[in-house]
Design a protein around this motif. Structure first.
Motif, PDB file in Angstrom:
ATOM      1  N   CYS A 221      46.256  74.432  48.695  1.00 24.19           N
ATOM      2  CA  CYS A 221      44.592  74.638  48.481  1.00 24.19           C
ATOM      3  C   CYS A 221      43.165  74.103  48.308  1.00 24.19           C
ATOM      4  O   CYS A 221      43.675  73.307  48.867  1.00 24.19           O
ATOM      5  CB  CYS A 221      44.352  75.381  47.037  1.00 24.19           C
ATOM      6  SG  CYS A 221      44.864  73.469  45.956  1.00 24.19           S
ATOM      7  N   GLY A 222      42.474  74.434  48.323  1.00 30.88           N
ATOM      8  CA  GLY A 222      41.351  73.622  48.659  1.00 30.88           C
ATOM      9  C   GLY A 222      41.338  72.507  48.101  1.00 30.88           C
ATOM     10  O   GLY A 222      40.145  72.021  48.075  1.00 30.88           O
ATOM     11  N   ALA A 223      42.449  71.725  46.863  1.00 30.05           N
ATOM     12  CA  ALA A 223      41.599  70.568  45.702  1.00 30.05           C
ATOM     13  C   ALA A 223      42.775  70.340  46.440  1.00 30.05           C
ATOM     14  O   ALA A 223      43.340  69.131  45.112  1.00 30.05           O
ATOM     15  CB  ALA A 223      42.024  71.654  44.319  1.00 30.05           C
ATOM     16  N   HIS A 224      43.344  69.589  47.462  1.00 28.58           N
ATOM     17  CA  HIS A 224      44.462  68.608  47.815  1.00 28.58           C
ATOM     18  C   HIS A 224      43.680  67.508  47.738  1.00 28.58           C
ATOM     19  O   HIS A 224      42.192  67.339  47.478  1.00 28.58           O
ATOM     20  CB  HIS A 224      44.560  69.026  49.209  1.00 28.58           C
ATOM     21  CG  HIS A 224      45.677  67.910  49.553  1.00 28.58           C
ATOM     22  ND1 HIS A 224      45.870  67.226  49.914  1.00 28.58           N
ATOM     23  CD2 HIS A 224      46.964  68.777  49.816  1.00 28.58           C
ATOM     24  CE1 HIS A 224      46.654  66.208  50.629  1.00 28.58           C
ATOM     25  NE2 HIS A 224      47.747  66.953  50.723  1.00 28.58           N
ATOM     26  N   SER A 225      44.509  66.021  47.223  1.00 25.77           N
ATOM     27  CA  SER A 225      44.194  65.146  46.505  1.00 25.77           C
ATOM     28  C   SER A 225      43.408  64.439  47.784  1.00 25.77           C
ATOM     29  O   SER A 225      42.648  63.540  47.080  1.00 25.77           O
ATOM     30  CB  SER A 225      44.971  63.965  46.046  1.00 25.77           C
ATOM     31  OG  SER A 225      46.222  64.030  47.037  1.00 25.77           O
ATOM     32  N   GLU A 226      43.850  64.769  49.143  1.00 25.57           N
ATOM     33  CA  GLU A 226      43.501  64.042  50.323  1.00 25.57           C
ATOM     34  C   GLU A 226      42.867  64.544  51.106  1.00 25.57           C
ATOM     35  O   GLU A 226      42.157  63.731  51.819  1.00 25.57           O
ATOM     36  CB  GLU A 226      44.982  63.938  51.173  1.00 25.57           C
ATOM     37  CG  GLU A 226      46.044  63.069  50.452  1.00 25.57           C
ATOM     38  CD  GLU A 226      45.716  61.786  49.536  1.00 25.57           C
ATOM     39  OE1 GLU A 226      44.362  60.401  49.950  1.00 25.57           O
ATOM     40  OE2 GLU A 226      46.007  61.712  47.927  1.00 25.57           O
ATOM     41  N   ILE A 227      41.297  64.967  50.533  1.00 25.67           N
ATOM     42  CA  ILE A 227      40.516  65.834  51.186  1.00 25.67           C
ATOM     43  C   ILE A 227      39.107  65.060  51.529  1.00 25.67           C
ATOM     44  O   ILE A 227      39.059  64.644  50.007  1.00 25.67           O
ATOM     45  CB  ILE A 227      40.175  67.548  50.164  1.00 25.67           C
ATOM     46  CG1 ILE A 227      41.436  68.309  51.243  1.00 25.67           C
ATOM     47  CG2 ILE A 227      38.535  68.356  50.972  1.00 25.67           C
ATOM     48  CD1 ILE A 227      41.543  69.498  50.327  1.00 25.67           C
ATOM     49  N   GLU A 228      38.771  65.069  52.303  1.00 27.65           N
ATOM     50  CA  GLU A 228      37.237  63.928  52.300  1.00 27.65           C
ATOM     51  C   GLU A 228      36.445  64.878  52.960  1.00 27.65           C
ATOM     52  O   GLU A 228      37.084  65.125  54.233  1.00 27.65           O
ATOM     53  CB  GLU A 228      37.807  62.642  53.661  1.00 27.65           C
ATOM     54  CG  GLU A 228      38.411  61.852  52.656  1.00 27.65           C
ATOM     55  CD  GLU A 228      38.460  60.971  53.353  1.00 27.65           C
ATOM     56  OE1 GLU A 228      37.868  60.737  54.153  1.00 27.65           O
ATOM     57  OE2 GLU A 228      39.673  59.372  53.075  1.00 27.65           O
ATOM     58  N   VAL A 229      35.349  65.310  52.694  1.00 32.58           N
ATOM     59  CA  VAL A 229      33.899  66.374  52.639  1.00 32.58           C
ATOM     60  C   VAL A 229      33.174  64.848  53.347  1.00 32.58           C
ATOM     61  O   VAL A 229      32.660  63.455  52.988  1.00 32.58           O
ATOM     62  CB  VAL A 229      33.755  66.153  52.235  1.00 32.58           C
ATOM     63  CG1 VAL A 229      32.111  67.497  52.309  1.00 32.58           C
ATOM     64  CG2 VAL A 229      34.627  67.332  51.090  1.00 32.58           C
ATOM     65  N   GLU A 230      32.997  65.676  54.842  1.00 33.43           N
ATOM     66  CA  GLU A 230      31.711  64.545  55.590  1.00 33.43           C
ATOM     67  C   GLU A 230      30.574  64.479  55.418  1.00 33.43           C
ATOM     68  O   GLU A 230      30.232  66.291  54.995  1.00 33.43           O
ATOM     69  CB  GLU A 230      32.085  64.732  56.984  1.00 33.43           C
ATOM     70  CG  GLU A 230      31.532  64.028  58.110  1.00 33.43           C
ATOM     71  CD  GLU A 230      31.845  63.702  59.744  1.00 33.43           C
ATOM     72  OE1 GLU A 230      30.840  63.125  60.249  1.00 33.43           O
ATOM     73  OE2 GLU A 230      32.456  63.857  60.285  1.00 33.43           O
ATOM     74  N   VAL A 231      29.902  63.936  54.916  1.00 39.23           N
ATOM     75  CA  VAL A 231      28.131  64.768  54.671  1.00 39.23           C
ATOM     76  C   VAL A 231      27.721  64.121  55.365  1.00 39.23           C
ATOM     77  O   VAL A 231      27.100  62.641  55.805  1.00 39.23           O
ATOM     78  CB  VAL A 231      27.607  63.878  53.449  1.00 39.23           C
ATOM     79  CG1 VAL A 231      26.829  64.556  52.918  1.00 39.23           C
ATOM     80  CG2 VAL A 231      29.205  64.419  52.226  1.00 39.23           C
TER      81      VAL A 231
END
Length: 313
Positions: A221-231
């Motif tokens: 799902c979209g709440a994966h612990s290793e997700i990093e969002v590039e701002v």
């Protein structure tokens, strides 16, 4: 009766098929003329019996038929009526096939206070005091000395694994297909114990729609612990930027205007012997296309001097 079955040449079935009036009389006596329609056919039951079918005009039984079974005990015996019954036709509305109550119960039907006993020979369970069919469970049970009356059999584990794998939290769900990564690499994933640990676990992320549910390791799902969002800025910025406020501008020097050289005036030759005294000779004026003011004045002076010299002669 054996003789009839052996030596029948078709005459018995013809007699039974021709007994339409006898069958109609039997159904009229049982149901009444207002509930009996036209004769629609004959069905062969066996070598000595057949059933005549009549349309039923009974209220609430649309598409049903009256079935009158007639039989013949011997060649010299009269045809008799065995039974009269109302049966559904091919277009009749009938109740669905009977299903036992324990097979009609579906997932989610069990409510508060409901009791659903397990079948005696349920293939999903095996006696725990024999073996659990799972080495990991056996090792723990022997260590701690704990046990249960029944545990999951291999069939029960495979059945649960197939159901979970193809369910809402399996790899084929819409959420899993659009997820950036899988649960097997997520920090909120807690594996199950035993032989199911390689493929299933529980989700502990309260943001995830699978929180508190058994999930497949390939679910995501979209709440994966290793997700990093590039701002990044929503406005595109060029790599090389010039600040116009810090640049000095100087006007470029003007190029000097080119002055064309004056063309030399042609000398006028005058024959003194033929020139009249009183007349003033005509002089040709030469006007260049573009002449500065000084050059024009010089040309005019030269012309005046020549005119005065000619007049003296």
């Amino acid at each position: 009766m054996t003789l009839l079955l052996t030596l029948d040449d078709g005459s018995i079935q013809r007699k039974l098929a021709e007994a339409v009036d006898l069958a109609r009389a039997a159904v009229l006596e049982d149901a009444g003329a207002e509930q009996v329609g036209a004769h629609v056919g004959v069905d062969r039951e066996d070598a000595v019996s057949a059933s005549h079918l009549f349309e039923a005009t009974v209220t609430g039984y649309r598409g049903w038929r009256w079935s009158v079974t007639v039989a013949l005990a011997g060649e010299d015996e009269p045809i008799t009526v065995s039974e009269v019954v109302l049966i559904p036709g091919p277009d009749a509305r009938v109740a669905p096939a009977w299903v036992p109550w324990d097979r009609r119960v579906q997932a989610g039907d069990l409510g508060v206070g409901d009791i659903f006993p397990v079948e005696k020979d349920d293939p999903r369970l095996v006696p725990a005091y024999l073996e659990s069919d799972d080495p990991a469970v056996e090792a723990v049970a022997k260590e701690t000395g704990l046990g249960r009356v029944h545990v999951l059999s291999r069939h029960g584990r495979l059945d649960a694994a197939a159901r979970w794998h193809s369910g809402e939290f399996g790899p084929r769900s819409d959420m899993a297909r659009s997820a950036p990564d899988v649960c097997g690499s997520c920090g909120f994933f807690v594996p199950l114990a035993g032989s199911l640990s390689a493929a299933f676990g529980a989700c502990t992320n309260d943001i995830s729609p699978a929180d508190g549910h058994v999930v497949d390791v390939e679910y995501g799902c979209g709440a994966h612990s290793e997700i990093e969002v590039e701002v990044t800025s929503s406005v595109p910025v060029a790599e090389l930027v010039y600040d116009d406020s810090l640049m000095d501008f100087e006007p470029a020097p003007e190029a000097p205007a080119e002055t064309p050289e004056p063309e030399p005036a042609e000398a006028t030759v005058v024959d003194e012997s033929e020139a009249p005294v009183a007349e003033t000779p005509e002089t040709a004026e030469v006007q260049p296309e573009v002449e500065p003011e000084a050059a024009v004045q010089e040309t005019a002076d030269e012309a005046q001097v020549e005119a005065e010299s000619a007049s003296e002669h």
